[in-house]
Design an enzyme around this catalytic site. Sequence first.
Site, PDB file in Angstrom:
ATOM      1  N   HIS A 158     -28.122  56.499  45.963  1.00 54.96           N
ATOM      2  CA  HIS A 158     -27.479  55.229  46.311  1.00 54.96           C
ATOM      3  C   HIS A 158     -25.961  55.332  46.112  1.00 54.96           C
ATOM      4  O   HIS A 158     -25.467  56.223  45.422  1.00 54.96           O
ATOM      5  CB  HIS A 158     -27.999  54.091  45.425  1.00 54.96           C
ATOM      6  CG  HIS A 158     -29.356  53.596  45.834  1.00 54.96           C
ATOM      7  ND1 HIS A 158     -30.510  54.159  45.368  1.00 54.96           N
ATOM      8  CD2 HIS A 158     -29.731  52.593  46.674  1.00 54.96           C
ATOM      9  CE1 HIS A 158     -31.551  53.522  45.895  1.00 54.96           C
ATOM     10  NE2 HIS A 158     -31.111  52.569  46.685  1.00 54.96           N
ATOM     11  N   LYS A 162     -24.024  51.124  42.342  1.00 53.09           N
ATOM     12  CA  LYS A 162     -25.354  50.720  41.855  1.00 53.09           C
ATOM     13  C   LYS A 162     -25.429  50.876  40.332  1.00 53.09           C
ATOM     14  O   LYS A 162     -25.013  51.879  39.781  1.00 53.09           O
ATOM     15  CB  LYS A 162     -26.452  51.527  42.545  1.00 53.09           C
ATOM     16  CG  LYS A 162     -27.853  51.042  42.168  1.00 53.09           C
ATOM     17  CD  LYS A 162     -28.889  51.431  43.199  1.00 53.09           C
ATOM     18  CE  LYS A 162     -30.281  50.973  42.808  1.00 53.09           C
ATOM     19  NZ  LYS A 162     -30.381  49.498  42.764  1.00 53.09           N
TER      20      LYS A 162
HETATM   21  N1  LIG Z   1     -35.058  44.595  47.043  1.00 54.40           N
HETATM   22  C1  LIG Z   1     -34.215  45.037  47.976  1.00 54.40           C
HETATM   23  O1  LIG Z   1     -34.595  45.254  49.142  1.00 54.40           O
HETATM   24  C2  LIG Z   1     -32.796  45.256  47.606  1.00 54.40           C
HETATM   25  C3  LIG Z   1     -32.388  45.013  46.346  1.00 54.40           C
HETATM   26  N2  LIG Z   1     -31.074  45.108  46.000  1.00 54.40           N
HETATM   27  C4  LIG Z   1     -30.735  44.696  44.655  1.00 54.40           C
HETATM   28  O2  LIG Z   1     -30.047  43.450  44.733  1.00 54.40           O
HETATM   29  C5  LIG Z   1     -29.147  43.334  43.636  1.00 54.40           C
HETATM   30  C6  LIG Z   1     -27.760  43.006  44.141  1.00 54.40           C
HETATM   31  O3  LIG Z   1     -27.265  44.077  44.893  1.00 54.40           O
HETATM   32  P1  LIG Z   1     -25.831  43.995  45.602  1.00 54.40           P
HETATM   33  O4  LIG Z   1     -25.779  42.874  46.576  1.00 54.40           O
HETATM   34  O5  LIG Z   1     -25.535  45.368  46.075  1.00 54.40           O
HETATM   35  O6  LIG Z   1     -24.915  43.655  44.329  1.00 54.40           O
HETATM   36  P2  LIG Z   1     -23.508  42.886  44.273  1.00 54.40           P
HETATM   37  O7  LIG Z   1     -22.968  43.129  42.909  1.00 54.40           O
HETATM   38  O8  LIG Z   1     -22.686  43.244  45.462  1.00 54.40           O
HETATM   39  O9  LIG Z   1     -23.907  41.346  44.440  1.00 54.40           O
HETATM   40  C7  LIG Z   1     -24.496  40.553  43.453  1.00 54.40           C
HETATM   41  C8  LIG Z   1     -23.778  39.228  43.485  1.00 54.40           C
HETATM   42  O10 LIG Z   1     -24.486  38.293  42.678  1.00 54.40           O
HETATM   43  C9  LIG Z   1     -23.532  37.579  41.915  1.00 54.40           C
HETATM   44  N3  LIG Z   1     -24.187  36.980  40.764  1.00 54.40           N
HETATM   45  C10 LIG Z   1     -24.690  37.574  39.675  1.00 54.40           C
HETATM   46  N4  LIG Z   1     -25.201  36.651  38.827  1.00 54.40           N
HETATM   47  C11 LIG Z   1     -25.012  35.443  39.410  1.00 54.40           C
HETATM   48  C12 LIG Z   1     -25.318  34.106  39.028  1.00 54.40           C
HETATM   49  N5  LIG Z   1     -25.898  33.829  37.873  1.00 54.40           N
HETATM   50  N6  LIG Z   1     -24.985  33.113  39.873  1.00 54.40           N
HETATM   51  C13 LIG Z   1     -24.398  33.359  41.055  1.00 54.40           C
HETATM   52  N7  LIG Z   1     -24.065  34.613  41.478  1.00 54.40           N
HETATM   53  C14 LIG Z   1     -24.383  35.646  40.652  1.00 54.40           C
HETATM   54  C15 LIG Z   1     -22.504  38.640  41.554  1.00 54.40           C
HETATM   55  O11 LIG Z   1     -21.324  38.062  41.078  1.00 54.40           O
HETATM   56  P3  LIG Z   1     -20.404  38.899  40.024  1.00 54.40           P
HETATM   57  O12 LIG Z   1     -19.935  40.093  40.765  1.00 54.40           O
HETATM   58  O13 LIG Z   1     -19.341  37.929  39.649  1.00 54.40           O
HETATM   59  O14 LIG Z   1     -21.302  39.270  38.879  1.00 54.40           O
HETATM   60  C16 LIG Z   1     -22.356  39.324  42.911  1.00 54.40           C
HETATM   61  O15 LIG Z   1     -21.461  38.634  43.765  1.00 54.40           O
HETATM   62  C17 LIG Z   1     -29.263  44.651  42.858  1.00 54.40           C
HETATM   63  O16 LIG Z   1     -30.190  44.480  41.814  1.00 54.40           O
HETATM   64  C18 LIG Z   1     -29.817  45.615  43.909  1.00 54.40           C
HETATM   65  O17 LIG Z   1     -30.495  46.702  43.356  1.00 54.40           O
HETATM   66  C19 LIG Z   1     -30.135  45.492  46.893  1.00 54.40           C
HETATM   67  C20 LIG Z   1     -30.480  45.786  48.175  1.00 54.40           C
HETATM   68  C21 LIG Z   1     -31.850  45.702  48.644  1.00 54.40           C
HETATM   69  O1  LIG Z   2     -28.703  48.519  44.933  1.00 57.88           O
HETATM   70  C1  LIG Z   2     -28.946  48.770  46.130  1.00 57.88           C
HETATM   71  O2  LIG Z   2     -28.060  48.926  46.966  1.00 57.88           O
HETATM   72  C2  LIG Z   2     -30.353  48.875  46.550  1.00 57.88           C
HETATM   73  N1  LIG Z   2     -31.254  48.548  45.676  1.00 57.88           N
HETATM   74  C3  LIG Z   2     -32.664  48.547  45.874  1.00 57.88           C
HETATM   75  C4  LIG Z   2     -33.298  49.529  44.929  1.00 57.88           C
HETATM   76  O3  LIG Z   2     -32.954  49.536  43.735  1.00 57.88           O
HETATM   77  O4  LIG Z   2     -34.177  50.290  45.363  1.00 57.88           O
HETATM   78  C5  LIG Z   2     -33.062  48.692  47.307  1.00 57.88           C
HETATM   79  C6  LIG Z   2     -32.161  49.531  48.160  1.00 57.88           C
HETATM   80  O5  LIG Z   2     -32.509  50.869  48.014  1.00 57.88           O
HETATM   81  C7  LIG Z   2     -30.689  49.264  47.920  1.00 57.88           C
END
Ligand SMILES: NC(=O)C1=CN([C@@H]2O[C@H](COP(=O)(O)OP(=O)(O)OC[C@H]3O[C@@H](n4cnc5c(N)ncnc54)[C@H](OP(=O)(O)O)[C@@H]3O)[C@@H](O)[C@H]2O)C=CC1
Ligand SMILES: O=C(O)C1=N[C@H](C(=O)O)C[C@H](O)C1
Length: 270
Positions: A158, A162
């Site tokens: 990744h 991450k």
């Molecule tokens: N299941 C799936 O298919 C996928 C899962 N993911 C997962 O999703 C999560 C997020 O990934 P990603 O988008 O890359 O991360 P980012 O850090 O880009 O985005 C997360 C956002 O959530 C905000 N946030 C955190 N806590 C709060 C809260 N209490 N209230 C409001 N906003 C909040 C953060 O703000 P701040 O930066 O200020 O903390 C940030 O803007 C990770 O755990 C990732 O592994 C990602 C892609 C696919």
């Molecule tokens: O953090 C990410 O970007 C992603 N998180 C998920 C994971 O932990 O598997 C899904 C995807 O691979 C992207």
Amino acid sequence: MSAMNLVVVGAAGRMGRTLIRTIAETPGAHLSAAIERAGSPDLGKDAGELAGIGANGILIGDDPLPAFAKADGVLDFTTPSSSVEFSGYAAQARIVHVIGTTGCSAEDDARIAAAARHATIVKSGNMSLGVNLLAALVEQAARALPAEDFDIEILEMHHRHKVDAPSGTALLLGQAAAGGREIDLDANSVRVRDGHTGARETGAIGFATLRGGSVVGEHSVILAGAGERITLAHQADERAIFARGAVKAALWANGRKPGLYSMRDVLGLG
Ligand SMILES: NC(=O)C1=CN([C@@H]2O[C@H](COP(=O)(O)OP(=O)(O)OC[C@H]3O[C@@H](n4cnc5c(N)ncnc54)[C@H](OP(=O)(O)O)[C@@H]3O)[C@@H](O)[C@H]2O)C=CC1
Ligand SMILES: O=C(O)C1=N[C@H](C(=O)O)C[C@H](O)C1
């Protein structure tokens, strides 16, 4: 039928922005609020502009409760502690909560399961169709190939931002392999190798993690035998695949009874 009103929490994040774009292009889905943390530099900005699709009149706010009270569902890709908190609010509001957040502890998962008594929760380490199909194939391969003859190793890469490892997807694929072999993943997984490790234990499921650059997500499950090797792999080229899965999960869950569901339920993959 009116469109499903969806709140995006973590709206300014990588997934949050992708979700806002995906909702805008999905019939039957409507963005009703966009939430970020208190103190976020993005508060008050237009969510559509932030997501690169032009103004949509939804300003980023920091108060989830009134937003949840007016919504049918929440899309949540944030952090484990935030997702636990949001699941409690979704339970209070009796709405759908789609959780993509990874890195949850067993205690976090127990609290989310408790919230699922009143909220309809879909949680998955990967929301894409491809990875969930891959998990079904991994389960089948692990069941067919004896543990004495084939070692299972899961490799993931990744982007440099991450924060959790192994990825939620790697763990989901590990669960599928363990399910196929009818063993407990926690008792049989090797998460790290370093130094003089000794020879590999028969039946172990190994994990290896790479981080760097802008890689959206790559996963390989290697079944290594004597003289042959099978590799089942998935490559994510864009985050839209996760967002499309999350919106699909919300629409599927709308009107369903409270409970904890997976993407395999949503996609009918068993
Ligand atoms: N299941 C799936 O298919 C996928 C899962 N993911 C997962 O999703 C999560 C997020 O990934 P990603 O988008 O890359 O991360 P980012 O850090 O880009 O985005 C997360 C956002 O959530 C905000 N946030 C955190 N806590 C709060 C809260 N209490 N209230 C409001 N906003 C909040 C953060 O703000 P701040 O930066 O200020 O903390 C940030 O803007 C990770 O755990 C990732 O592994 C990602 C892609 C696919
Ligand atoms: O953090 C990410 O970007 C992603 N998180 C998920 C994971 O932990 O598997 C899904 C995807 O691979 C992207």
